[in-house]
Design an enzyme around this catalytic site. Structure first.
Site, PDB file in Angstrom:
ATOM      1  N   THR A 244     -11.309   0.258   5.038  1.00  0.00           N
ATOM      2  CA  THR A 244     -12.482   1.100   5.288  1.00  0.00           C
ATOM      3  C   THR A 244     -13.791   0.344   5.122  1.00  0.00           C
ATOM      4  OG1 THR A 244     -11.262   3.060   4.567  1.00  0.00           O
ATOM      5  CG2 THR A 244     -13.649   3.224   4.559  1.00  0.00           C
TER       6      THR A 244
ATOM      7  N   ASP B 200      -4.662  -2.595   8.761  1.00  0.00           N
ATOM      8  CA  ASP B 200      -4.707  -1.362   7.979  1.00  0.00           C
ATOM      9  C   ASP B 200      -3.836  -1.594   6.752  1.00  0.00           C
ATOM     10  OD1 ASP B 200      -3.636   1.333   7.062  1.00  0.00           O
ATOM     11  OD2 ASP B 200      -5.111   1.963   8.534  1.00  0.00           O
TER      12      ASP B 200
ATOM     13  N   SER C 252      -1.985   0.144   5.086  1.00  0.00           N
ATOM     14  CA  SER C 252      -0.643   0.750   5.152  1.00  0.00           C
ATOM     15  C   SER C 252       0.362  -0.205   5.788  1.00  0.00           C
ATOM     16  CB  SER C 252      -0.688   2.049   5.951  1.00  0.00           C
ATOM     17  OG  SER C 252      -1.542   2.985   5.338  1.00  0.00           O
TER      18      SER C 252
ATOM     19  N   THR D  56      -3.722   0.891 -10.618  1.00  0.00           N
ATOM     20  CA  THR D  56      -3.005   1.742  -9.664  1.00  0.00           C
ATOM     21  C   THR D  56      -4.010   2.700  -9.026  1.00  0.00           C
ATOM     22  OG1 THR D  56      -0.988   3.076  -9.408  1.00  0.00           O
ATOM     23  CG2 THR D  56      -2.391   3.610 -11.285  1.00  0.00           C
TER      24      THR D  56
ATOM     25  N   GLN E 266       7.653   7.664 -15.162  1.00  0.00           N
ATOM     26  CA  GLN E 266       6.872   8.360 -14.138  1.00  0.00           C
ATOM     27  C   GLN E 266       5.459   8.682 -14.631  1.00  0.00           C
ATOM     28  OE1 GLN E 266       8.940  11.819 -12.586  1.00  0.00           O
ATOM     29  NE2 GLN E 266      10.906  10.770 -12.631  1.00  0.00           N
TER      30      GLN E 266
END
Length: 346
Positions: free
Chosen positions: A16, A60, A62, A169, A281
């Site tokens: 971005t 990108d 991703s 993270t 988690q």
């Protein structure tokens, strides 16, 4: 006497931060990075030599993958002696994976490698990209009076905080404070001054050269437990052809179901030479496998502790170690070792 100005290499991978809005369609498009000074004229006020390398086409985040991590490492390696520090502009979605991977690939790093990006394109009025970029460059160039870098490690700088790369993270998809380092203090905070937490920053061995690594093995899976998970699901994941390692995301401090079939599946898997690493988690805290009976049963099944590792770090560390074709026991030993400040071992 000539003054040697600090030199910084900007590596624009995509994301971005390097986009502008097409006035006709409203869509975000990558701009030519040579226009950087037009959008961030403040950079001219630095007494730095700033050069740039642009991925063409931009990626990108991703689509980021190990071969592109290797490309970034090659760029840093080839320019290592010419620059005092490196700033990598990267999409936020996989930035923590890239930062974790680079922390292992750049062994004995003696110069700053700072990843940053933005939630809003640098060409928009309220962009966070301009501040992130300017401060990241300043940190990449910062030195002690003796000439050694203040932060000679791979970091993420975002929204006024400098975090160790393999401890960060992404926690927010829309606010400017996109990243958090839950289990390790931030390395610096940027306000009126940049205040460094010197005692938290790793110190390399300056007598040894930086060693670049390029090998990865992606035969790794991340398996998140949840109440009611079926044996057929566990069985299919643990029998994926070519599988070499599993990051097992358990409950709390490393707990998992005590069902006979579950423990048996894990034990059979580790006996086949597949490595299973237990991480929690929970975003904050660590796995303590000797604390409860459920954790002890996992240990007995051959599962190893991931301590307080982030998921991004656990996955990339396994890929990195497996890529070097080490024996299974050696990979297990290194997973329980602190290689680049990624885990806290008491």
């Amino acid at each position: 006497m000539t003054t040697k100005y600090p030199s910084v290499l900007l590596i624009y991978t995509g994301g971005t931060i390097g986009m502008i809005e097409n006035p006709e369609t409203g869509a975000l498009e990558n701009f030519d990075f040579d226009q950087l000074l037009k959008h961030v004229p403040e950079l001219k006020r630095f007494n730095y030599h700033i050069s740039s390398y642009q991925f063409n086409p931009p990626i990108d985040s991703s689509d980021m993958e190990p071969c592109l991590w290797a490309k970034i490492v090659k760029i840093i390696h080839d320019n290592y002696e010419q620059f005092d520090g490196f700033v990598i502009l990267h999409g936020t979605d996989t930035m923590a994976y890239t930062a974790s991977a680079l922390s292992f690939m750049l062994e004995n790093l003696t110069k700053p490698v700072i990843l940053t990006g933005s939630q809003l394109p640098i060409g928009t009025l309220r962009t966070d990209g301009k501040e992130n970029l300017i401060t990241a460059i300043e940190i990449a160039a910062a030195k002690h009076p003796d000439g050694t870098p203040i932060v000679p490690e791979v970091c993420i700088f975002f929204e006024n905080e400098l975090m160790r790369g393999n401890r960060a993270t992404k926690i927010n998809a829309e606010n400017f404070n996109a990243f958090r380092s839950f289990n390790y203090p931030v390395l610096a905070k940027a306000g009126i001054h940049i205040r460094y937490n010197e005692h938290c920053i790793r110190r390399p061995d300056y007598s040894r050269p930086m060693k670049a690594h390029y090998l990865f093995d992606t035969n790794v899976v991340m398996l998140t437990l949840f109440p009611g998970i079926q044996e057929s699901i566990i069985d299919s994941v643990l029998h994926v052809p070519g599988l070499k390692a599993v990051v097992l995301k358990t409950f709390g401090s490393g707990n998992a179901p005590q069902k006979e079939w579950f423990i048996r599946q894990l034990k059979e898997t580790t006996e086949r030479g597949i490595i299973i690493v237990n991480i929690t988690q929970c975003p904050t805290g660590a796995v303590e496998m000797k604390r409860y009976e459920t954790g002890i049963k996992l240990l007995q099944a051959g599962v190893i502790s991931g301590y307080d590792s982030t998921p991004e770090c656990a996955v990339t560390k396994l890929m990195f170690l497996l890529g070097h074709q080490m024996p299974v026991e050696e990979v297990r030993r290194y997973m329980n070792s602190n290689l680049a400040g990624e885990i806290s071992i008491s």
